[in-house]
Design an enzyme around this catalytic site. Structure first.
Site, PDB file in Angstrom:
ATOM      1  N   HIS A  61      10.317  -5.460   0.788  1.00 61.27           N
ATOM      2  CA  HIS A  61      11.502  -5.037   1.548  1.00 61.27           C
ATOM      3  C   HIS A  61      11.181  -3.921   2.535  1.00 61.27           C
ATOM      4  O   HIS A  61      11.961  -2.992   2.727  1.00 61.27           O
ATOM      5  CB  HIS A  61      12.621  -4.575   0.590  1.00 61.27           C
ATOM      6  CG  HIS A  61      13.232  -5.694  -0.211  1.00 61.27           C
ATOM      7  ND1 HIS A  61      14.192  -6.542   0.304  1.00 61.27           N
ATOM      8  CD2 HIS A  61      13.018  -6.105  -1.485  1.00 61.27           C
ATOM      9  CE1 HIS A  61      14.549  -7.409  -0.627  1.00 61.27           C
ATOM     10  NE2 HIS A  61      13.847  -7.177  -1.719  1.00 61.27           N
ATOM     11  N   ASP A  65      12.001  -4.343  -6.195  1.00 58.93           N
ATOM     12  CA  ASP A  65      12.447  -5.714  -6.463  1.00 58.93           C
ATOM     13  C   ASP A  65      11.764  -6.700  -5.526  1.00 58.93           C
ATOM     14  O   ASP A  65      11.305  -6.328  -4.443  1.00 58.93           O
ATOM     15  CB  ASP A  65      13.968  -5.817  -6.264  1.00 58.93           C
ATOM     16  CG  ASP A  65      14.382  -5.384  -4.859  1.00 58.93           C
ATOM     17  OD1 ASP A  65      13.894  -4.327  -4.404  1.00 58.93           O
ATOM     18  OD2 ASP A  65      15.167  -6.101  -4.212  1.00 58.93           O
ATOM     19  N   GLU A  66      11.748  -7.934  -5.941  1.00 64.80           N
ATOM     20  CA  GLU A  66      11.360  -9.069  -5.092  1.00 64.80           C
ATOM     21  C   GLU A  66      10.108  -8.795  -4.266  1.00 64.80           C
ATOM     22  O   GLU A  66      10.053  -9.132  -3.083  1.00 64.80           O
ATOM     23  CB  GLU A  66      12.519  -9.442  -4.146  1.00 64.80           C
ATOM     24  CG  GLU A  66      13.750  -9.863  -4.879  1.00 64.80           C
ATOM     25  CD  GLU A  66      14.965 -10.099  -3.966  1.00 64.80           C
ATOM     26  OE1 GLU A  66      15.713 -11.025  -4.261  1.00 64.80           O
ATOM     27  OE2 GLU A  66      15.150  -9.353  -2.995  1.00 64.80           O
ATOM     28  N   ALA A  67       9.104  -8.201  -4.897  1.00 63.21           N
ATOM     29  CA  ALA A  67       7.847  -7.924  -4.183  1.00 63.21           C
ATOM     30  C   ALA A  67       6.995  -9.197  -4.214  1.00 63.21           C
ATOM     31  O   ALA A  67       5.872  -9.201  -4.720  1.00 63.21           O
ATOM     32  CB  ALA A  67       7.138  -6.737  -4.813  1.00 63.21           C
ATOM     33  N   HIS A  68       7.535 -10.277  -3.638  1.00 66.89           N
ATOM     34  CA  HIS A  68       6.872 -11.579  -3.750  1.00 66.89           C
ATOM     35  C   HIS A  68       5.600 -11.664  -2.919  1.00 66.89           C
ATOM     36  O   HIS A  68       4.826 -12.607  -3.074  1.00 66.89           O
ATOM     37  CB  HIS A  68       7.826 -12.704  -3.343  1.00 66.89           C
ATOM     38  CG  HIS A  68       9.119 -12.692  -4.101  1.00 66.89           C
ATOM     39  ND1 HIS A  68       9.195 -12.439  -5.460  1.00 66.89           N
ATOM     40  CD2 HIS A  68      10.391 -12.888  -3.688  1.00 66.89           C
ATOM     41  CE1 HIS A  68      10.465 -12.487  -5.840  1.00 66.89           C
ATOM     42  NE2 HIS A  68      11.203 -12.748  -4.784  1.00 66.89           N
TER      43      HIS A  68
END
Ligand code: TNX
Length: 536
Positions: free
Chosen positions: A278, A341-344
């Site tokens: 993000h 979060d969501e550290a894809h």
């Protein structure tokens, strides 16, 4: 919603009403004597308050606020300020002078005293002679004042003189919160909101005794806080938003003003810099932060999971150190949220390495880490809190990982997306919001128990709840209010009220009574058919 400290003269309107009364009187001259005035309508029952008070003991005689009522306060600056806040709420609609004084008898009294109130609790006693709110701390008095507002007729929230009468049911309320952390999050990155818009939301949160305002200050679409040592973060990284609008950012003076305003309503600001994912706005602002040294373009879409800080570069930690240092210096609260979060686009090994290096930086500047619950996949620092945003069908393994961290001492803030996310649509027809976590109507958002929510997590690990509002589709205060109300009231009640008061059928009746208050305050809310709103 009404601004405080208004100075609109009301005298002409008052004169107008007097003339009307005189005129009405004139018509009765020479005819039969005027009928006796109608008896006062019964005041709202003492317990008809959101969040539900811990204990309610109805009494016999109500208190009536009149033109002779004074607001009597302890002789301290803070209590006087709370008295003035209450006067600002009551004067426009009652038309009464309501002087705030530290002498005299009866009336509305705000006093600090030792007692079993804790940091935020209060006692409210109401009877023929007056209403007394007692607390150990100013925050308790402030929360008691919010209760008093709800005990008065909804018209008290209007900003023009209303007929009254202004009755408060008699009896005693003893009240203190179930959880110390009762939060709301506003995503100011996907769409930017001005200081005035944030302050309006703060006033709305304060009505329901919410005490944390979590600001999501950075994301792929925008960096919203000035950092002196990395100025392009705000001036370039903050220059757009979802759908390509002009975005914006808070100067440090703006941020301090939000912090001050929040504190005046007994909310603490929890700033979030979301890392290592993000981060497109930061990566676009400084090429050197990218592993390949090439700055990506600014981003105005709504995808997630495509950006990552460069975990292997030292400059990444200089950047984090500077940002955390500058943000910590203007944040009086103890917590600093580092996202996570969501550290894809970050490998698991890199994610762990990053969190191992970044959490000590937060501690170095005197703050406690909060992270989204993915932080439990690394090693949460001592004292860290994990914010859980899973849903019913989150994998058992992921739930177990969070529960295990909780067993090992990581505190939890519960924001299950299929209950607490204010950006989820109420129904398929809701014009704003998303539905990836499902549809979340009012009953679903209220009807769960934070103390027994996550299997295997000890109830004592739960520090509270938070209702996040992501703003991919939210652009105005009206949008915020439509998504937050009525669900925010339920989130606040889950955070404040004892589990023993939890009961949807009773809640929906108390909630329905908020509708006319929101109408009076100019808050546009979703009139869910699940709630028995009074007719307008
Ligand atoms: C997931 S929940 C996100 C956000 C989005 C949100 C939209 C979480 C920690 N991350 O980046 O804005 O969904 O509902």
């Amino acid at each position: 919603m009404r601004r405080h400290h208004r100075t609109t003269p009301r005298i002409s309107r008052l004169l107008g009403s007097l003339l009307l009364v005189a005129a009405a009187g004139a018509f009765t001259v020479g005819s039969a004597p005027a009928p006796a005035p109608a008896p006062d309508p019964a005041p709202a029952p003492l317990g008809r308050v959101v969040p539900a008070p811990a204990s309610v003991e109805p009494g016999t005689s109500p208190y009536r606020v009149t033109g002779g009522t004074g607001i009597r306060v302890d002789d301290s600056r803070e209590v006087r300020r709370i008295g003035a806040y209450l006067a600002d709420v009551l004067r426009p609609s009652t038309g009464y002078p309501l002087p705030v004084t530290s002498h005299g008898q009866g009336g509305i009294r705000l006093r600090l005293a030792k007692g079993p109130f804790g940091a935020e609790g209060y006692r409210l006693e109401s009877g023929r002679k007056g209403v007394t709110i007692t607390a150990a701390e100013p925050a308790g008095l402030f929360h008691g004042v919010q209760t008093l507002r709800q005990l008065l007729p909804a018209a008290v929230e209007k900003d023009s003189v209303q007929p009254g009468p202004w009755l408060v049911a008699g009896g005693t309320i003893e009240d203190s919160p179930r959880y110390a952390y009762r939060g709301a999050m506003l995503d100011v990155s996907r769409h930017f909101f001005t200081v005035a818009q944030v302050e309006r939301y703060i006033d709305e949160l304060a009505l329901y005794k919410v005490n944390k305002l979590h600001l999501h200050l950075s994301d792929d679409q925008g960096w919203r806080i000035a950092i002196d040592s990395w100025p392009r973060l705000a001036t370039y990284g903050g220059s757009t938003q979802v759908d390509g609008g002009k975005g914006g950012y808070y100067t440090k003076a703006d941020y301090k003003e939000i912090v001050r305003y929040a504190a005046s309503r007994y909310l603490e600001v929890v700033p979030e810099i979301d890392m290592p994912g993000h981060t497109n706005a930061a990566l676009a602002s400084y090429a050197g932060l990218n592993c390949d040294g090439v700055a990506p373009p600014l981003y105005t879409g709504t995808d997630v999971g495509f950006s990552s800080l460069c975990v292997g570069k030292d400059i990444t930690y200089d950047f984090v150190d500077d940002v955390v240092r500058e943000l910590a210096a203007i944040t009086p609260g103890r917590s600093l949220h580092i996202g996570g979060d969501e550290a894809h686009s970050t490998s698991h090994a890199d994610y762990v390495k990053f969190m191992d290096r970044v959490q000590p930086i937060v501690a170095k500047y005197g703050k406690t880490v909060i992270g989204w619950h993915q932080l439990t996949g690394a090693t949460p620092a001592q004292g860290a809190l994990a914010q859980y945003w899973g849903l019913d069908d989150t994998s058992e393994a992921e739930k177990a990982q969070v529960a295990k961290a909780a067993q090992n001492g990581t505190g939890l803030i519960l924001s299950p997306a299929d209950r607490m996310y204010l950006d989820m649509k109420y129904t398929a027809d809701t014009p704003l919001g998303q539905d990836w976590a499902g549809l979340v109507d009012v009953k679903r958002s209220y009807d769960w128990d934070p103390g027994a929510y996550l299997p295997g997590a000890p109830a004592s690990a739960v520090r509270g709840v938070e209702a996040p509002l992501w703003t991919e589709t939210i652009q105005s205060s009206a949008d915020i209010e439509y998504m937050a109300f009525p669900r925010l009231a339920g989130a606040a009640e889950l955070g404040w009220s004892p589990a023993a008061t939890h009961d949807w059928d009773a809640y929906k009746v108390r909630l329905a009574a908020q509708g006319p208050r929101w109408d009076a305050l100019g808050i546009g809310y979703y009139r869910s058919p699940q709630v028995p709103w009074p007719a307008r």
